[in-house]
Design an enzyme around this catalytic site. Structure first.
Site, PDB file in Angstrom:
ATOM      1  N   GLU A 156      -3.700   5.585  -3.007  1.00  0.00           N
ATOM      2  CA  GLU A 156      -2.706   5.532  -1.934  1.00  0.00           C
ATOM      3  C   GLU A 156      -2.650   4.150  -1.283  1.00  0.00           C
ATOM      4  O   GLU A 156      -3.685   3.498  -1.117  1.00  0.00           O
ATOM      5  CB  GLU A 156      -3.043   6.573  -0.851  1.00  0.00           C
ATOM      6  CG  GLU A 156      -2.874   7.993  -1.342  1.00  0.00           C
ATOM      7  CD  GLU A 156      -3.013   9.037  -0.235  1.00  0.00           C
ATOM      8  OE1 GLU A 156      -2.622  10.181  -0.482  1.00  0.00           O
ATOM      9  OE2 GLU A 156      -3.494   8.721   0.870  1.00  0.00           O
ATOM     10  N   CYS A 160      -1.326  -1.961   3.657  1.00  0.00           N
ATOM     11  CA  CYS A 160      -2.728  -1.547   3.754  1.00  0.00           C
ATOM     12  C   CYS A 160      -3.165  -1.116   2.349  1.00  0.00           C
ATOM     13  O   CYS A 160      -2.689  -0.105   1.838  1.00  0.00           O
ATOM     14  CB  CYS A 160      -2.804  -0.398   4.761  1.00  0.00           C
ATOM     15  SG  CYS A 160      -4.443   0.321   4.919  1.00  0.00           S
ATOM     16  N   CYS A 214     -14.708   6.651  -2.096  1.00  0.00           N
ATOM     17  CA  CYS A 214     -15.535   5.768  -1.271  1.00  0.00           C
ATOM     18  C   CYS A 214     -16.941   6.343  -1.160  1.00  0.00           C
ATOM     19  O   CYS A 214     -17.116   7.550  -1.092  1.00  0.00           O
ATOM     20  CB  CYS A 214     -14.910   5.640   0.125  1.00  0.00           C
ATOM     21  SG  CYS A 214     -15.763   4.451   1.191  1.00  0.00           S
ATOM     22  N   CYS A 257     -18.534   8.005   5.908  1.00  0.00           N
ATOM     23  CA  CYS A 257     -18.286   8.083   7.361  1.00  0.00           C
ATOM     24  C   CYS A 257     -17.770   9.483   7.702  1.00  0.00           C
ATOM     25  O   CYS A 257     -16.870  10.000   7.044  1.00  0.00           O
ATOM     26  CB  CYS A 257     -17.277   7.016   7.790  1.00  0.00           C
ATOM     27  SG  CYS A 257     -17.849   5.343   7.451  1.00  0.00           S
ATOM     28  N   CYS A 261     -13.845  10.234   8.469  1.00  0.00           N
ATOM     29  CA  CYS A 261     -12.831   9.632   7.601  1.00  0.00           C
ATOM     30  C   CYS A 261     -12.460  10.558   6.440  1.00  0.00           C
ATOM     31  O   CYS A 261     -13.338  11.159   5.817  1.00  0.00           O
ATOM     32  CB  CYS A 261     -13.377   8.309   7.061  1.00  0.00           C
ATOM     33  SG  CYS A 261     -12.246   7.454   5.957  1.00  0.00           S
ATOM     34  N   CYS A 307      -4.837   5.503  10.196  1.00  0.00           N
ATOM     35  CA  CYS A 307      -6.227   5.104   9.937  1.00  0.00           C
ATOM     36  C   CYS A 307      -7.096   6.288   9.576  1.00  0.00           C
ATOM     37  O   CYS A 307      -7.130   7.287  10.304  1.00  0.00           O
ATOM     38  CB  CYS A 307      -6.842   4.467  11.176  1.00  0.00           C
ATOM     39  SG  CYS A 307      -5.977   3.043  11.735  1.00  0.00           S
TER      40      CYS A 307
HETATM   41  N1  SAH Z   1     -14.391   0.820   4.382  1.00  0.00           N
HETATM   42  C1  SAH Z   1     -13.708  -0.072   5.253  1.00  0.00           C
HETATM   43  C2  SAH Z   1     -12.202  -0.019   5.186  1.00  0.00           C
HETATM   44  C3  SAH Z   1     -11.546   1.342   5.158  1.00  0.00           C
HETATM   45  S1  SAH Z   1     -11.375   2.252   6.639  1.00  0.00           S
HETATM   46  C4  SAH Z   1     -14.199   0.112   6.675  1.00  0.00           C
HETATM   47  O1  SAH Z   1     -14.974   1.026   6.902  1.00  0.00           O
HETATM   48  O2  SAH Z   1     -13.850  -0.685   7.527  1.00  0.00           O
HETATM   49  C5  SAH Z   1     -10.229   1.432   7.659  1.00  0.00           C
HETATM   50  C6  SAH Z   1     -10.466   1.700   9.148  1.00  0.00           C
HETATM   51  O3  SAH Z   1     -10.081   3.031   9.536  1.00  0.00           O
HETATM   52  C7  SAH Z   1     -11.927   1.565   9.529  1.00  0.00           C
HETATM   53  O4  SAH Z   1     -12.064   0.880  10.745  1.00  0.00           O
HETATM   54  C8  SAH Z   1     -12.335   3.007   9.665  1.00  0.00           C
HETATM   55  O5  SAH Z   1     -13.505   3.155  10.390  1.00  0.00           O
HETATM   56  C9  SAH Z   1     -11.103   3.597  10.320  1.00  0.00           C
HETATM   57  N2  SAH Z   1     -11.050   5.054  10.280  1.00  0.00           N
HETATM   58  C10 SAH Z   1     -11.537   5.893   9.348  1.00  0.00           C
HETATM   59  N3  SAH Z   1     -11.307   7.170   9.661  1.00  0.00           N
HETATM   60  C11 SAH Z   1     -10.641   7.163  10.835  1.00  0.00           C
HETATM   61  C12 SAH Z   1     -10.098   8.185  11.664  1.00  0.00           C
HETATM   62  N4  SAH Z   1     -10.207   9.482  11.342  1.00  0.00           N
HETATM   63  N5  SAH Z   1      -9.458   7.789  12.779  1.00  0.00           N
HETATM   64  C13 SAH Z   1      -9.328   6.481  13.092  1.00  0.00           C
HETATM   65  N6  SAH Z   1      -9.804   5.486  12.347  1.00  0.00           N
HETATM   66  C14 SAH Z   1     -10.466   5.817  11.235  1.00  0.00           C
END
Ligand code: SAH
Length: 345
Positions: free
Chosen positions: A93, A106, A113, A117, A120, A334
Site C-alpha cells: 500500500e 507515503c 513489518c 508496535c 500499528c 498514520c
Molecule cells: N517504521 C517506521 C515508519 C512507519 S510508521 C516508524 O516506526 O517510524 C509511520 C508513523 O506512523 C510512525 O510514527 C508510527 O509510529 C505512526 N503510527 C503507527 N500506528 C499509528 C496509529 N495507530 N496512530 C497514529 N500513528 C501511528
C-alpha cells in the site's frame, strides 16, 4: 528472475552498462526514460539502438506495478494497493496526499513489518521481505503516471521499518533525489524510524539533507516499551544519544512523532517528562491523535487533552504541532496501512 532496472542508482547503472559492453552515458539516457518520461517498456526508449533495447529486454525487468485498487478519501487522499508482480504475488500500500505546497507520497519500505508496535495496523501480519530500491521508487513513478502529476515530497512512513532495509532505502533515496532521476530535493524527503539506534549512527555519517523522524510516542522506558518492543533493545537514553549525534553531524532538526492515546501518554506529567527529554535539542514534536485500529487497546485522546499537551510543550520551549488527519475514512492515515494478507492471483 531478471534484475529490476529501477533498482540501480545512476552510478550502479553506469557500471552495469559497462558489464554488458555499453557506454556509461547510456545509463543516463535510460534513467531519464525511466524516471522522467516514465515509459512502461524498453521498446519506448527510442534513442537506444534496437540491439540495446533487445539486450535490456533479455536481461532486465522494467519493474512496473499493477494497480489492484485505488481508494479515494473525502479529503482527496488516495490509497493505492499495488501488485508488485513478484513470484509470491505480494501486494503493498502507498498513499498520495495533497497539501497546499504540493503532492506528498507515503511509501512502504518492506512487505510486512518486524517491529511489532502495539498501536500499528502493520503489526501482526507476517514479515515477508524488504522492498528493493526499484520497488520503493516504483510506488512514486506509478502514482505520477496514473495521476499525471509531479510529486514534490516523499515520506518513508508506510508499512515497514526503513532503517531495517537500510541499503535499499539509501539507494531509493539516491534515485529519488538525483536530478536525472525523480529530482526531488533531499529536504523534501523524510525517513521515519521506530529507533534502530546503530542505523541512526550510520545514517548520520551519510550527512544527507533528509529529515529524520523518530517515532517516540512516550517519554519514559516503561511506557515506551509497552507500546514499542524495539525500546527493549534500544531504550530512550541510547536513542537520545544517537539523536544528538545525528543533529551534531547533520545540523538538522529532528522531528519526534508522538501519537497521543487516551489515558496512556497524554497527561501533563507525560508532557513534562517530554520537555525534560528534549530540552536544548534541535527538535520539533509532531503530535498525532492516535488512530484506533481493529483489536487495538489504544484510543484517541480527547481534543482537549491534545491541545493541552501541545500548549504545554510550546509554553516550555519545545515547538509542537498537531498533525492534520488525512485519509482516515479509507484507512490511509498514520498506522492504518497494512500488507493485505490476500495475495494476488
Ligand atoms: N517504521 C517506521 C515508519 C512507519 S510508521 C516508524 O516506526 O517510524 C509511520 C508513523 O506512523 C510512525 O510514527 C508510527 O509510529 C505512526 N503510527 C503507527 N500506528 C499509528 C496509529 N495507530 N496512530 C497514529 N500513528 C501511528
Amino acid at each position: 528472475m531478471k534484475k529490476n532496472i529501477k533498482s540501480f542508482d545512476l552510478e550502479d547503472l553506469k557500471e552495469e552498462m559497462k558489464l554488458i559492453g555499453e557506454k556509461p552515458f547510456r545509463a543516463e539516457q535510460i534513467f531519464k526514460w525511466l524516471f522522467q518520461d516514465k515509459v512502461m517498456s524498453f521498446d519506448e526508449m527510442t534513442n537506444l539502438s534496437l540491439e540495446l533495447r533487445q539486450k535490456l529486454n533479455e536481461n532486465y525487468s522494467i519493474g512496473n506495478f499493477k494497480i489492484v485498487k485505488m481508494l479515494e478519501s473525502v479529503d482527496g487522499t488516495k490509497k493505492y494497493l499495488f501488485d508488485v508482480q513478484d513470484e509470491e504475488g505480494n501486494l503493498i500500500e502507498t498513499v498520495l496526499m495533497e497539501y497546499h505546497h504540493g503532492y506528498s507520497v507515503c511509501v512502504s519500505s518492506q512487505i510486512g513489518c518486524k517491529m511489532g508496535c502495539k498501536f500499528c495496523a502493520s503489526t501482526g501480519i507476517p514479515f515477508s521481505r524488504g522492498l528493493e530500491a526499484g520497488e520503493i521508487v516504483e510506488q512514486i513513478v506509478a502514482i505520477e503516471q496514473d495521476q499525471g502529476i509531479k510529486v514534490s515530497n516523499i515520506v518513508y512512513m508506510g508499512v515497514g521499518e526503513p532503517l531495517d532495509n537500510f541499503e535499499n532505502v539509501m539507494k531509493s533515496i539516491e534515485i529519488i533525489n538525483n536530478p536525472k532521476g525523480l529530482n526531488i530535493g533531499a529536504r523534501h524527503i523524510s525517513i521515519s524510524t521506530s529507533g534502530i539506534v546503530p542505523k541512526i549512527y550510520e545514517l548520520a555519517d551519510k550527512k544527507l539533507q533528509c529529515t529524520l523522524s523518530i517515532s517516540l510516542h512516550a517519554s519514559n522506558n516503561a511506557k515506551r516499551s509497552a507500546m514499542m518492543p524495539v525500546n527493549d533493545a534500544y531504550p530512550i537514553e541510547k536513542l537520545m544519544e544517537a539523536c544528538k549525534y545525528y543533529i551534531e553531524k547533520t545540523n538538522k532538526r529532528i522531528s519526534f512523532e508522538y501519537a497521543l492515546a487516551k489515558d496512556n501518554n497524554d497527561n501533563l506529567d507525560d508532557a513534562k517528562e517530554l520537555v525534560k527529554l528534549l530540552s536544548g535539542m534541535l527538535a520539533h514534536v509532531n503530535l498525532i491523535p492516535i488512530n484506533h485500529i481493529e483489536d487495538g487497546k489504544f484510543t484517541k485522546s480527547t481534543n482537549e487533552n491534545i491541545i493541552r499537551f501541545r500548549d504545554y510543550l510550546n509554553d516550555h520551549g519545545i515547538t509542537a504541532t498537531i498533525r492534520r488527519e488525512l485519509g482516515s475514512d479509507i484507512e490511509a492515515a498514520c498506522g492504518q496501512l497494512r500488507r493485505k494478507n490476500i495475495k494476488a492471483q
